[in-house]
Design a protein around this motif. Structure first.
Motif, PDB file in Angstrom:
ATOM      1  N   UNK A   1       5.905  -0.920  -0.065  1.00 55.71           N
ATOM      2  CA  UNK A   1       4.940  -0.079  -0.775  1.00 55.71           C
ATOM      3  C   UNK A   1       4.862  -0.368  -2.272  1.00 55.71           C
ATOM      4  N   UNK A   2       5.235  -1.553  -2.657  1.00 53.32           N
ATOM      5  CA  UNK A   2       5.107  -1.985  -4.047  1.00 53.32           C
ATOM      6  C   UNK A   2       5.143  -3.495  -4.095  1.00 53.32           C
ATOM      7  N   UNK A   3       4.820  -4.036  -5.247  1.00 52.96           N
ATOM      8  CA  UNK A   3       4.858  -5.491  -5.349  1.00 52.96           C
ATOM      9  C   UNK A   3       5.278  -5.962  -6.732  1.00 52.96           C
ATOM     10  N   UNK A   4       5.577  -5.044  -7.622  1.00 54.17           N
ATOM     11  CA  UNK A   4       5.805  -5.423  -9.006  1.00 54.17           C
ATOM     12  C   UNK A   4       7.112  -6.159  -9.269  1.00 54.17           C
ATOM     13  N   UNK A   5       8.098  -6.092  -8.372  1.00 53.11           N
ATOM     14  CA  UNK A   5       9.354  -6.781  -8.651  1.00 53.11           C
ATOM     15  C   UNK A   5       9.517  -8.095  -7.897  1.00 53.11           C
ATOM     16  N   UNK A   6       8.617  -8.401  -6.991  1.00 51.80           N
ATOM     17  CA  UNK A   6       8.698  -9.666  -6.269  1.00 51.80           C
ATOM     18  C   UNK A   6       8.160 -10.801  -7.152  1.00 51.80           C
ATOM     19  N   UNK A   7       8.797 -11.973  -7.113  1.00 48.86           N
ATOM     20  CA  UNK A   7       8.245 -13.109  -7.854  1.00 48.86           C
ATOM     21  C   UNK A   7       6.884 -13.527  -7.287  1.00 48.86           C
ATOM     22  N   UNK A   8       5.949 -13.744  -8.162  1.00 43.16           N
ATOM     23  CA  UNK A   8       4.593 -14.135  -7.751  1.00 43.16           C
ATOM     24  C   UNK A   8       4.607 -15.410  -6.914  1.00 43.16           C
ATOM     25  N   UNK A   9       5.511 -16.331  -7.224  1.00 47.33           N
ATOM     26  CA  UNK A   9       5.571 -17.630  -6.547  1.00 47.33           C
ATOM     27  C   UNK A   9       5.870 -17.509  -5.059  1.00 47.33           C
TER      28      UNK A   9
ATOM     29  N   UNK B   1       0.849  -1.191   0.000  1.00 45.15           N
ATOM     30  CA  UNK B   1       0.000   0.000   0.000  1.00 45.15           C
ATOM     31  C   UNK B   1       0.878   1.232   0.000  1.00 45.15           C
ATOM     32  N   UNK B   2       0.275   2.339  -0.249  1.00 41.84           N
ATOM     33  CA  UNK B   2       0.973   3.620  -0.243  1.00 41.84           C
ATOM     34  C   UNK B   2       1.580   3.862   1.140  1.00 41.84           C
ATOM     35  N   UNK B   3       2.754   4.502   1.218  1.00 37.22           N
ATOM     36  CA  UNK B   3       3.290   4.855   2.538  1.00 37.22           C
ATOM     37  C   UNK B   3       2.238   5.605   3.368  1.00 37.22           C
ATOM     38  N   UNK B   4       2.157   5.248   4.646  1.00 35.69           N
ATOM     39  CA  UNK B   4       1.216   5.905   5.541  1.00 35.69           C
ATOM     40  C   UNK B   4      -0.110   5.189   5.701  1.00 35.69           C
ATOM     41  N   UNK B   5      -0.296   4.055   5.032  1.00 39.41           N
ATOM     42  CA  UNK B   5      -1.576   3.349   5.137  1.00 39.41           C
ATOM     43  C   UNK B   5      -1.619   2.357   6.294  1.00 39.41           C
TER      44      UNK B   5
END
Length: 141
Positions: free
Chosen positions: A86-94, A17-21
């Motif tokens: 605050x992101x998830x696009x570079x982590x492997x889905x597995x 989530x966005x920082x601060x959530x």
């Protein structure tokens, strides 16, 4: 469900989530309550020096995503982790059995301002929340 999840004895959860959530607050409480390891990626990057320097405009380290993934690989295979970032696009889905996206309402500006966010860092994060960027990233996992 992640393809490797049947090999793990304990699940891996991504809280994003966005920082601060409230990611770190929720992740810490959940990890303690169910006895999982809490990995705050920002702290992890600083402690292990997994960055390529400092971004003056955004007032943060430039994360080396490849180094982060390499450093996390064995822990994630083992399972039992709550990853807070605050992101998830570079982590492997597995890696993940569950992805949780936290959002907030109008309190975000005040929370980030109290943390000392200003300029581009403040406006970029507010825009990310308004346009639900983290939710969109998570939906693409």
């Amino acid at each position: 469900m992640a393809p490797d999840s049947n090999k793990r004895k304990r699940p891996n959860v991504l809280v994003t989530g966005t920082p601060g959530t409230g990611k770190t607050t929720i992740s810490s409480a959940l990890a303690e309550a169910i006895q999982l390891r809490h990995i705050n990626i920002g702290d992890f990057v600083r402690e292990k020096n997994l960055h390529d320097g400092w971004d003056d405009d955004l007032q943060c380290h430039v994360i080396n995503e490849e180094l982060v993934c390499n450093e996390l690989e064995d822990m994630m295979k083992e399972g039992g982790n709550i990853v807070d970032y605050h992101g998830c696009d570079f982590f492997p889905e597995r890696w993940f059995d569950l992805v949780v996206v936290l959002q907030t309402d109008t309190v975000l500006y005040d929370r980030l301002s109290k943390r000392g966010y200003e300029g581009a860092k403040l406006s970029n994060n507010i825009e990310c929340e308004i346009f639900q960027v983290m939710l969109e990233e998570a939906n693409n996992i």
